[in-house]
Design a protein around this motif. Structure first.
Motif, PDB file in Angstrom:
ATOM      1  N   PHE A 182       0.872  -1.181   0.000  1.00 31.00           N
ATOM      2  CA  PHE A 182       0.000   0.000   0.000  1.00 31.00           C
ATOM      3  C   PHE A 182       0.899   1.218   0.000  1.00 31.00           C
ATOM      4  O   PHE A 182       1.652   1.457   0.952  1.00 31.00           O
ATOM      5  CB  PHE A 182      -0.926   0.056   1.219  1.00 31.00           C
ATOM      6  CG  PHE A 182      -1.685   1.358   1.278  1.00 31.00           C
ATOM      7  CD1 PHE A 182      -2.714   1.611   0.386  1.00 31.00           C
ATOM      8  CD2 PHE A 182      -1.324   2.353   2.180  1.00 31.00           C
ATOM      9  CE1 PHE A 182      -3.384   2.828   0.393  1.00 31.00           C
ATOM     10  CE2 PHE A 182      -1.999   3.563   2.202  1.00 31.00           C
ATOM     11  CZ  PHE A 182      -3.027   3.799   1.306  1.00 31.00           C
ATOM     12  N   ASP A 183       0.824   1.979  -1.084  1.00 33.94           N
ATOM     13  CA  ASP A 183       1.646   3.177  -1.252  1.00 33.94           C
ATOM     14  C   ASP A 183       0.801   4.405  -0.922  1.00 33.94           C
ATOM     15  O   ASP A 183      -0.051   4.817  -1.704  1.00 33.94           O
ATOM     16  CB  ASP A 183       2.166   3.246  -2.685  1.00 33.94           C
ATOM     17  CG  ASP A 183       3.081   4.437  -2.919  1.00 33.94           C
ATOM     18  OD1 ASP A 183       3.410   5.137  -1.941  1.00 33.94           O
ATOM     19  OD2 ASP A 183       3.461   4.663  -4.087  1.00 33.94           O
ATOM     20  N   ALA A 184       1.050   4.988   0.237  1.00 30.58           N
ATOM     21  CA  ALA A 184       0.251   6.129   0.688  1.00 30.58           C
ATOM     22  C   ALA A 184       0.535   7.400  -0.098  1.00 30.58           C
ATOM     23  O   ALA A 184      -0.292   8.317  -0.106  1.00 30.58           O
ATOM     24  CB  ALA A 184       0.509   6.380   2.177  1.00 30.58           C
ATOM     25  N   MET A 185       1.693   7.482  -0.755  1.00 29.44           N
ATOM     26  CA  MET A 185       2.139   8.747  -1.333  1.00 29.44           C
ATOM     27  C   MET A 185       1.066   9.430  -2.176  1.00 29.44           C
ATOM     28  O   MET A 185       0.753  10.606  -1.982  1.00 29.44           O
ATOM     29  CB  MET A 185       3.398   8.514  -2.164  1.00 29.44           C
ATOM     30  CG  MET A 185       3.954   9.771  -2.817  1.00 29.44           C
ATOM     31  SD  MET A 185       4.540  11.024  -1.639  1.00 29.44           S
ATOM     32  CE  MET A 185       6.055  10.268  -1.061  1.00 29.44           C
ATOM     33  N   LEU A 186       0.483   8.727  -3.121  1.00 29.69           N
ATOM     34  CA  LEU A 186      -0.508   9.334  -4.014  1.00 29.69           C
ATOM     35  C   LEU A 186      -1.924   8.868  -3.714  1.00 29.69           C
ATOM     36  O   LEU A 186      -2.842   9.117  -4.505  1.00 29.69           O
ATOM     37  CB  LEU A 186      -0.152   9.032  -5.471  1.00 29.69           C
ATOM     38  CG  LEU A 186       1.186   9.598  -5.955  1.00 29.69           C
ATOM     39  CD1 LEU A 186       1.430   9.226  -7.419  1.00 29.69           C
ATOM     40  CD2 LEU A 186       1.245  11.109  -5.779  1.00 29.69           C
ATOM     41  N   ALA A 187      -2.112   8.207  -2.585  1.00 35.63           N
ATOM     42  CA  ALA A 187      -3.444   7.732  -2.213  1.00 35.63           C
ATOM     43  C   ALA A 187      -4.366   8.906  -1.895  1.00 35.63           C
ATOM     44  O   ALA A 187      -3.922   9.979  -1.483  1.00 35.63           O
ATOM     45  CB  ALA A 187      -3.348   6.804  -1.011  1.00 35.63           C
ATOM     46  N   GLU A 188      -5.652   8.678  -2.076  1.00 30.82           N
ATOM     47  CA  GLU A 188      -6.633   9.715  -1.764  1.00 30.82           C
ATOM     48  C   GLU A 188      -6.774   9.919  -0.263  1.00 30.82           C
ATOM     49  O   GLU A 188      -7.072  11.004   0.205  1.00 30.82           O
ATOM     50  CB  GLU A 188      -7.994   9.351  -2.370  1.00 30.82           C
ATOM     51  CG  GLU A 188      -8.003   9.300  -3.890  1.00 30.82           C
ATOM     52  CD  GLU A 188      -7.731  10.656  -4.502  1.00 30.82           C
ATOM     53  OE1 GLU A 188      -8.151  11.680  -3.925  1.00 30.82           O
ATOM     54  OE2 GLU A 188      -7.067  10.704  -5.556  1.00 30.82           O
ATOM     55  N   GLY A 189      -6.572   8.848   0.498  1.00 30.49           N
ATOM     56  CA  GLY A 189      -6.705   8.949   1.943  1.00 30.49           C
ATOM     57  C   GLY A 189      -6.724   7.574   2.574  1.00 30.49           C
ATOM     58  O   GLY A 189      -6.467   6.550   1.918  1.00 30.49           O
TER      59      GLY A 189
END
Length: 488
Positions: A47-54
């Motif tokens: 799970f890559d939080a960098m470009l995640a919506e939230g």
């Protein structure tokens, strides 16, 4: 073997400054760990939080994968992870809570975890890894695989470099180890949505950059530099291995540029030379940017960097005052900064200076010396921050009695003094703006040869008026004498 969701908590959307900057990079250290776990035979998702919506994106992945273990491993190559921003700690704790709700075990690692494991364990993490954590992790996973429902203290029994809660109390077992050899081979790039990164970069800048690291750690001992992950070690990959990964990225993702996230790239001229030769032999590399030190920039080093394809080098200049550099235990001189700039310029390599304002006992004459350094060296770009006391540093020990309730910035744009410096945060923000404008005007002059009477000359006079105005009011920005907390 275990099913593992590997993740990190740096959500770009929670950092407005970096969101506007538009230069996101995949979580390199997290990807390296994912590759290591797959090589060990585990089933791995990212799970890559960098470009995640939230956080809702994370929760969806939890439901879809139903992992036995969530490994929250922060990207230790990302300087923003090292800063331990408050928004990211809260996001990490929310991710831990969601993982426990999904009946997954949770192990956490990262700079903030090493400094302050308590909040993460209290949020529900089973174990916190201290330092790099990979040696302890490799010992823990077989235990967790054999006894998936074992208590946390049983899993960590006899291991060093971990922290856990026992009856609500924090228990830390020191002695964290760093893997003796830096990880060779290619990170788990296939787990990343590279096209989302490409789209973000192209929309904001018209080119696409990816990140790599050729080494881990730094052997120098600047007083303000936190080293919770690798300590004072400097461990290099082989130049051939690094060149191989660069060629892999070039062939599979075709980036226009590479950012090397090393604290110090290359270090030795023979390593840089071998890297250049290996890249050329494989068909040619990709233009890249590095961080390095002024005292390492011999004429030969500059030539070898040019041969290797280095397009830009950032130097930790910090200050134009030798008194402040010495107080920082920086180990470099103002003269070395000027020489390194000239050598890199002669090699056709752009130069950036990292500038640090507000170090302990920095005075106005030291700040003006920094302004003079930028006028003399004329770097192509600068990055400006204020001294940031992090646990484990000599600087932190010098100022910890002055720290208030706020011990970390909320976002990277805060630029807030957290100890009792010579001036207030507002003064340093004004200085930052003036220094940025100075360098911008110098760059315009260099590129266009602006005439003294033209727009460039007017802009310079306007900048000087702003300096004069600020210096006239300098006394208003001086901090009030520090008052120690009263004791009963």
């Amino acid at each position: 073997m275990l099913s593992i969701l590997v993740c990190h908590s740096y959500f770009l959307r929670l950092d407005q400054k970096q969101m506007e900057r538009g230069k996101p990079y995949p979580p390199l250290a997290t990807l390296q760990v994912a590759a290591m776990l797959r090589k060990a035979g585990h089933q791995v998702w990212l799970f890559d939080a960098m470009l995640a919506e939230g956080l809702e994106d994370y929760d969806r992945m939890l439901r879809a994968t139903q992992p036995q273990l969530v490994l929250l491993y922060e990207d230790t190559f990302n300087f923003l992870s090292k800063m331990c921003l408050g928004t990211m700690r809260r996001a990490a704790c929310d991710m831990i809570a969601s993982a426990r709700h999904a009946s997954a075990r949770v192990i956490v690692a990262g700079p903030d975890v090493s400094d302050a494991p308590g909040p993460y364990l209290q949020a529900g993490a089973d174990l916190a890894l201290i330092g790099e954590g990979l040696s302890a992790l490799l010992d823990l996973l077989p235990r967790l695989d054999a006894r998936p429902h074992a208590q946390s203290d049983e899993l960590g029994e006899g291991l060093t470099g971990i922290a856990s809660l026992s009856q609500g109390e924090l228990v830390t077992v020191n002695g964290a180890k760093v893997l003796a050899a830096p990880q060779q081979g290619i990170a788990a790039w296939d787990l990343v949505d590279v096209e989302r990164y490409r789209a973000t970069w192209m929309a904001a800048h018209g080119y696409f950059s990816l990140n790599m690291a050729a080494s881990r750690g730094c052997s120098f001992r600047c007083t303000w530099c936190a080293k919770p992950t690798w300590g004072n070690q400097y461990l290099q990959r082989t130049p051939q291995d690094v060149a191989s990964e660069m060629i892999y990225l070039k062939r599979n993702f075709n980036p226009h540029h590479i950012w090397f996230a090393d604290d110090i790239f290359g270090f030795r001229t023979d390593w840089v030379s071998a890297f250049a030769a290996a890249a050329v032999a494989a068909g040619g590399g990709v233009p890249f940017t590095i961080q390095t030190r002024a005292d390492l920039m011999s004429e030969r080093m500059a030539r070898e960097l040019e041969n290797a394809g280095c397009a830009e080098a950032w130097l930790g200049a910090e200050s134009g005052s030798q008194r402040i550099l010495d107080a920082m235990n920086k180990g470099t001189t103002v003269g070395e900064l000027l020489t390194a700039r000239e050598r890199l310029k002669s090699a056709g390599i752009r130069v950036g200076f990292f500038i640090q304002l507000g170090y302990l006992n920095e005075q106005l004459e030291d700040i003006l010396a920094t302004r003079h350094l930028l006028a003399a060296a004329r770097p192509d770009e600068i990055g400006v921050s204020v001294s940031y006391p992090l646990p484990g540093t000599k600087f932190y020990e010098l100022v910890k009695a002055q720290l208030g309730g706020k011990t970390h910035w909320h976002e990277s744009s805060d630029l807030e003094m957290m100890f009792h410096g010579t001036y207030t945060s507002d003064f340093y923000r004004e200085i930052r703006n003036l220094l940025h404008e100075q360098v911008s005007l110098q760059s315009v002059d260099t590129a266009a040869g602006a005439a003294p009477g033209g727009d460039g000359g007017r802009a310079k006079r306007a900048l000087q008026r702003r300096w004069n105005d600020l210096l006239t009011r300098e006394g208003e920005y001086r901090s009030r004498p520090h008052q120690p907390a009263a004791t009963g």
